[in-house]
Write a protein that holds these residues in place. Structure first.
Motif, PDB file in Angstrom:
ATOM      1  N   GLU A  93       0.812  -1.220   0.000  1.00 59.34           N
ATOM      2  CA  GLU A  93       0.000   0.000   0.000  1.00 59.34           C
ATOM      3  C   GLU A  93       0.841   1.264   0.000  1.00 59.34           C
ATOM      4  N   LEU A  94       2.155   1.122  -0.061  1.00 61.42           N
ATOM      5  CA  LEU A  94       3.055   2.277  -0.018  1.00 61.42           C
ATOM      6  C   LEU A  94       2.841   3.171  -1.234  1.00 61.42           C
ATOM      7  N   ILE A  95       2.792   4.477  -0.991  1.00 62.46           N
ATOM      8  CA  ILE A  95       2.591   5.438  -2.074  1.00 62.46           C
ATOM      9  C   ILE A  95       3.851   6.255  -2.340  1.00 62.46           C
ATOM     10  N   VAL A  96       4.592   6.587  -1.288  1.00 64.94           N
ATOM     11  CA  VAL A  96       5.825   7.369  -1.436  1.00 64.94           C
ATOM     12  C   VAL A  96       6.968   6.623  -0.764  1.00 64.94           C
ATOM     13  N   LEU A  97       8.063   6.430  -1.510  1.00 64.18           N
ATOM     14  CA  LEU A  97       9.275   5.814  -0.965  1.00 64.18           C
ATOM     15  C   LEU A  97      10.474   6.671  -1.353  1.00 64.18           C
ATOM     16  N   ASN A  98      11.137   7.228  -0.330  1.00 67.43           N
ATOM     17  CA  ASN A  98      12.291   8.087  -0.558  1.00 67.43           C
ATOM     18  C   ASN A  98      13.461   7.560   0.263  1.00 67.43           C
ATOM     19  N   MET A  99      14.470   7.012  -0.441  1.00 66.78           N
ATOM     20  CA  MET A  99      15.670   6.478   0.216  1.00 66.78           C
ATOM     21  C   MET A  99      16.912   7.177  -0.318  1.00 66.78           C
ATOM     22  N   SER A 100      16.713   8.368  -0.842  1.00 65.29           N
ATOM     23  CA  SER A 100      17.798   9.088  -1.506  1.00 65.29           C
ATOM     24  C   SER A 100      18.835   9.615  -0.515  1.00 65.29           C
ATOM     25  N   ASN A 101      20.012   9.979  -1.084  1.00 61.42           N
ATOM     26  CA  ASN A 101      21.065  10.657  -0.321  1.00 61.42           C
ATOM     27  C   ASN A 101      21.510   9.832   0.884  1.00 61.42           C
ATOM     28  N   ASN A 102      21.827   8.562   0.611  1.00 56.89           N
ATOM     29  CA  ASN A 102      22.419   7.672   1.605  1.00 56.89           C
ATOM     30  C   ASN A 102      23.622   6.996   0.979  1.00 56.89           C
ATOM     31  N   ALA A 103      23.972   5.827   1.464  1.00 57.06           N
ATOM     32  CA  ALA A 103      25.103   5.084   0.900  1.00 57.06           C
ATOM     33  C   ALA A 103      24.684   3.646   0.601  1.00 57.06           C
ATOM     34  N   PHE A 104      23.430   3.469   0.176  1.00 55.91           N
ATOM     35  CA  PHE A 104      22.956   2.127  -0.159  1.00 55.91           C
ATOM     36  C   PHE A 104      23.758   1.569  -1.335  1.00 55.91           C
ATOM     37  N   THR A 105      24.076   0.285  -1.249  1.00 56.18           N
ATOM     38  CA  THR A 105      24.849  -0.378  -2.298  1.00 56.18           C
ATOM     39  C   THR A 105      24.046  -1.549  -2.851  1.00 56.18           C
ATOM     40  N   SER A 106      24.715  -2.366  -3.651  1.00 53.38           N
ATOM     41  CA  SER A 106      24.105  -3.542  -4.269  1.00 53.38           C
ATOM     42  C   SER A 106      23.107  -3.101  -5.342  1.00 53.38           C
ATOM     43  N   SER A 107      22.236  -3.996  -5.747  1.00 53.48           N
ATOM     44  CA  SER A 107      21.319  -3.707  -6.841  1.00 53.48           C
ATOM     45  C   SER A 107      19.940  -3.342  -6.314  1.00 53.48           C
ATOM     46  N   ILE A 108      19.124  -2.799  -7.215  1.00 57.30           N
ATOM     47  CA  ILE A 108      17.742  -2.451  -6.866  1.00 57.30           C
ATOM     48  C   ILE A 108      16.910  -3.734  -6.872  1.00 57.30           C
ATOM     49  N   PRO A 109      16.223  -4.053  -5.773  1.00 54.06           N
ATOM     50  CA  PRO A 109      15.451  -5.301  -5.740  1.00 54.06           C
ATOM     51  C   PRO A 109      14.336  -5.302  -6.781  1.00 54.06           C
ATOM     52  N   PRO A 110      14.282  -6.310  -7.662  1.00 53.62           N
ATOM     53  CA  PRO A 110      13.171  -6.399  -8.627  1.00 53.62           C
ATOM     54  C   PRO A 110      11.816  -6.501  -7.932  1.00 53.62           C
ATOM     55  N   ALA A 111      11.829  -6.973  -6.669  1.00 57.13           N
ATOM     56  CA  ALA A 111      10.565  -7.137  -5.941  1.00 57.13           C
ATOM     57  C   ALA A 111       9.868  -5.810  -5.668  1.00 57.13           C
ATOM     58  N   LEU A 112      10.548  -4.667  -5.905  1.00 61.57           N
ATOM     59  CA  LEU A 112       9.876  -3.374  -5.765  1.00 61.57           C
ATOM     60  C   LEU A 112       8.675  -3.270  -6.703  1.00 61.57           C
TER      61      LEU A 112
END
Length: 801
Positions: free
Chosen positions: A649-668
């Protein structure tokens, strides 16, 4: 003498016996006369057997199983829900409301043999069918109540046969179509209840000809969406017995209205003409003859008032919001029964008159959205209004000194003024205080440290956008708090641990302060917490700890952006955040009276958040829609937790301006309601999952400033993005970027794919070409060898024989 005496006694005894026997015969005769008739009893018992009785009624509520108490060997006139005519023994009243009846009301139901019914009350049962035409056979009915019976289909025209009806209730059903024209025959109707009956079509103007009507409730239907337009029919003046009339939001299309039509309605007790969209100016004195009028709402109409005006003395509620009033209405001084006053959103300047607080019954006062600068008289003048419950003075120009309020004050709304200095300690003496809203002022000093020290009932504390400093102390927290907003101040120190005692807390906003603390994981124990905003502070450290559950079951807005949080978010971090993973019915979960004004003059919560690349403010009912996670502007590292894909049910997801690595999960791609996705300014690598192209609601996305590579997935939503959404990813290519994939762009890729396909075709052809001759040769050789072997076998056979 003795004989004479005995004879006299015998005479007296005989007389007494005659009287006794006569009385017994009369009583017996009377009793026999009151027994219900056999045909009536049989009809009732048959009606009982047409339905089955369940344990709970249609609303899941325990009711009264009246029909289960009916017995064949007893007088049916004594049964629960039954009343008979004492002279004829015929059933005249049948009341089986909320009796657990389940099954259709058949057209040939034995009910319709009870021809002499005056009152039929069957509401809150589960008939789940149409209302049969046979209902029109009960021609003596005065009262017909079938509300909340799960009826559907059209309302039968035979209802028009019930010309004795005075009260009709068909509310809360699933009817279709319009009211039948035959309803115009019900000229004795005084009350009509059709609320939430799912009726549609044109407004049933035939109702306006029913001169006996005193109450009509047509709310929550689908009469052209109830947006009545055009002139208000003057035939309303015929409803002389009407005591309740609500014409609010009627769209007269800026036409003139002759308000004199209401003068004939001398029985009116309630009149709501708010926001009827007319250019007429109304002289308020026109309502002076309506002596029974106790509720009057003229909001949105230009009013003409005078100091000599006198309204009916029993006036209890007067609402004159947005009426273009420039002076405080002096005629209110004589309204000694006034209970509720709303003159908000006008042009009144100067001071609130001292006499207002001497009105003996005044409980609720809303003078917000004007230009008041102060109160006439001494600072304690308001205290004289001893039973004041609510005072809304927000959005004015009030300044020092702060008024002293009566101890009875429950709701005080003073936001958007010019108050300064410290909040006076006298606020701590308001033992009934439930709501304190002082946002958007110039208060300084510390937050009052007294709400924990006495038996306070404070549930709303909003001090947003002031100059409060120091710590948010433990003593400032009442265990009854439901909503806390102290954002945009200069508070320091740690978050008060006493918040853990606020088991009703739903809303907590401390954004834009200088609070320095670790993540308050202990807040997860609060069973009602739905909105948590820690944005723009000095929170630091990890937000997940080994062995500790991070589940926030009710959380719908989670904003911890612009802090110094760090560490890795484990893959299971968002598991258990059930409010974001499933659709839940949000009813009365957030106090609707705190930051933006609603219809009752109260306030609603508000939160500023980043979505679709810009800051937006969520106010009031929008909270029920938005489900948001914002962890941007921190120091998180590691992979994006796979469990975030559970939050459907998520409408807004903001994870910007961090140091996340690896790949973007296809499950998004499971987040099918997502409208805004920002993963920019991280260290993400690999390809953008092509599955994201399936997110049809995703209006804004940002993958810029990462280490992504490969072709950008193709899809309507992705292709509509600006190139800046993919910028500074050296390995990305394809639309909308200028960089083409594989040196030749998509065309080269297509040619390459076509070439590969051609090579595969040629390979299959070659294989086929080689296979056919080989097959022929093989069969030929096989045939020769087989023939030779047969001949050789026959020679050996003949040799031995």
């Amino acid at each position: 003498m003795l004989h004479s005496c005995n004879q006299g006694k015998m005479t007296i005894w005989s007389f007494c016996l005659i009287l006794f026997l006569s009385n017994s015969i009369l009583v017996l005769a009377s009793h026999v006369r009151h027994l219900c008739r056999a045909d009536q009893k049989n009809a009732l018992l048959e009606f009982k057997n047409e339905f089955y009785v369940q344990e709970l009624n249609s609303n899941g509520i325990v009711g009264d199983k009246k029909t289960e108490k009916w017995r064949n060997n007893t007088d049916c006139c004594t049964w629960d829900g039954i009343s008979c005519d004492p002279k004829t023994g015929k059933v005249v009243e049948l009341d089986l409301m909320n009796s657990f009846l389940n099954g259709p009301l058949r057209y040939d139901s034995s009910l319709f043999r009870l021809q002499h019914l005056h009152s039929l009350v069957l509401g809150s049962n589960n008939f789940s069918g149409t209302l049969p035409n046979s209902i029109g056979n009960l021609k003596y009915l005065r009262v017909l109540s079938l509300g909340d019976c799960h009826l559907f289909g059209k309302i039968p025209s035979s209802l028009g046969n019930l010309t004795y009806l005075t009260n009709l209730d068909l509310s809360v059903n699933d009817f279709t179509g319009e009211l039948p024209d035959s309803m115009g025959n019900l000229n004795k109707l005084t009350e009509l209840h059709l609320r939430s009956a799912k009726l549609s079509g044109k407004f049933p103007s035939v109702l306006l000809n029913m001169s006996e009507l005193t109450l009509i409730n047509l709310g929550s239907n689908q009469f052209e969406e109830n947006n009545f337009s055009g002139p208000i029919p003057e035939s309303i003046s015929k409803l002389v017995g009407l005591f309740y009339l609500d014409l609010s939001l009627w769209n007269t299309e800026r036409a003139m209205v002759d308000f004199n039509m209401f003068l004939q309605l001398e029985s009116l007790m309630f009149l709501d003409l708010s926001y009827i969209n007319t250019r007429s100016t109304l002289d308020t004195s026109i309502f002076s003859p309506l002596l029974s009028l106790g509720y009057l709402d003229l909001s949105g109409i230009n009013l003409k008032t005078s100091s000599t005006l006198s309204l009916p003395s029993p006036m209890g509620t007067l609402i004159l919001a947005s009426c273009n009033i420039a002076e405080f209405p002096k005629f209110l001084e004589n309204q000694t029964t006034l209970y509720y006053l709303d003159i908000s959103a006008n042009r009144i300047e100067g001071q609130v008159p001292e006499w207002l607080w001497s009105l003996p019954d005044l409980k609720y006062v809303n003078i917000s959205q004007n230009s008041f600068s102060g109160f006439e008289g001494p600072v304690d003048v308001i205290q004289r209004c001893g039973e004041l419950i609510m005072l809304d003075i927000s959005s004015n120009a009030f300044h020092h000194p702060f008024p002293l309020l009566p101890n009875s004050t429950t709701i005080f709304l003073g936001s958007d003024n010019r108050f300064s200095g410290e909040v006076p300690r006298t606020i701590c003496k308001l033992v009934s205080l439930d709501t304190l809203v002082l946002s958007n002022n110039n208060f300084n000093g510390s937050i009052p440290r007294c709400f924990e020290n006495f038996n306070t009932t404070l549930s709303v504390l909003h001090l947003r956008n002031n100059n409060f400093s120091g710590t948010f102390s433990e003593e400032s927290v009442s265990e009854h708090l439901r909503s806390v907003d102290v954002g945009r101040n200069r508070l320091s120190g740690e978050l008060p641990k006493s918040l853990i005692n606020c088991t009703r807390l739903e809303f907590l906003n401390v954004e834009d302060n200088i609070i320095s603390d670790r993540f308050p994981l202990w807040l997860r124990s609060l069973p009602s917490l739905q909105i948590l905003v820690l944005r723009s502070n000095d929170f630091h450290g990890p937000i997940s700890f080994p062995g500790e559950s991070s589940s926030f079951n009710k959380l719908r807005i989670f904003d911890i952006s612009e802090n110094r949080f760090s560490g890795v978010l484990p893959s299971h971090y968002f598991a258990g955040w059930s409010a974001m993973s499933s659709v839940i019915d949000i009813v009365d979960v957030i106090p609707s009276r705190y930051a933006g004004r609603d219809d009752s003059g109260n306030y609603q919560n508000s939160v500023t958040m980043t979505a679709k690349g810009s800051k937006i403010e969520l106010v009031g009912s929008v909270f029920a829609i938005y489900k948001t996670i914002d962890v941007s502007g921190n120091k998180f590292k590691g992979g994006i937790p796979e469990s975030i894909a559970l939050l459907k049910e998520l409408i807004v997801l903001n994870m910007s301006n961090n140091a996340f690595t690896s790949s973007i999960p296809p499950a998004l791609s499971n987040l099918t309601n997502l409208e805004s996705l920002d993963l920019s300014k991280n260290r993400l690598s690999g390809k953008i999952p092509p599955e994201l192209g399936k997110l049809t609601f995703l209006a804004q996305m940002n993958f810029s400033y990462n280490r992504l590579e490969g072709p950008i997935p193709q899809g309507t939503q992705i292709q509509s993005q600006k190139s800046s959404s993919f910028a500074e990813n050296p390995g990305l290519c394809g639309v909308p970027l200028q960089e083409t994939c594989g040196g030749g762009g998509e065309e080269e890729e297509l040619k390459k794919e076509q070439g590969e396909q051609k090579e595969q075709v040629f390979s299959w052809i070659a294989a086929a070409v080689g296979y056919v001759p080989g097959l022929v040769c093989g069969l030929t050789i096989g045939h020769i060898l087989t023939s030779y072997k047969r001949e050789w076998f026959m020679r050996i056979f003949h040799y031995f024989t």
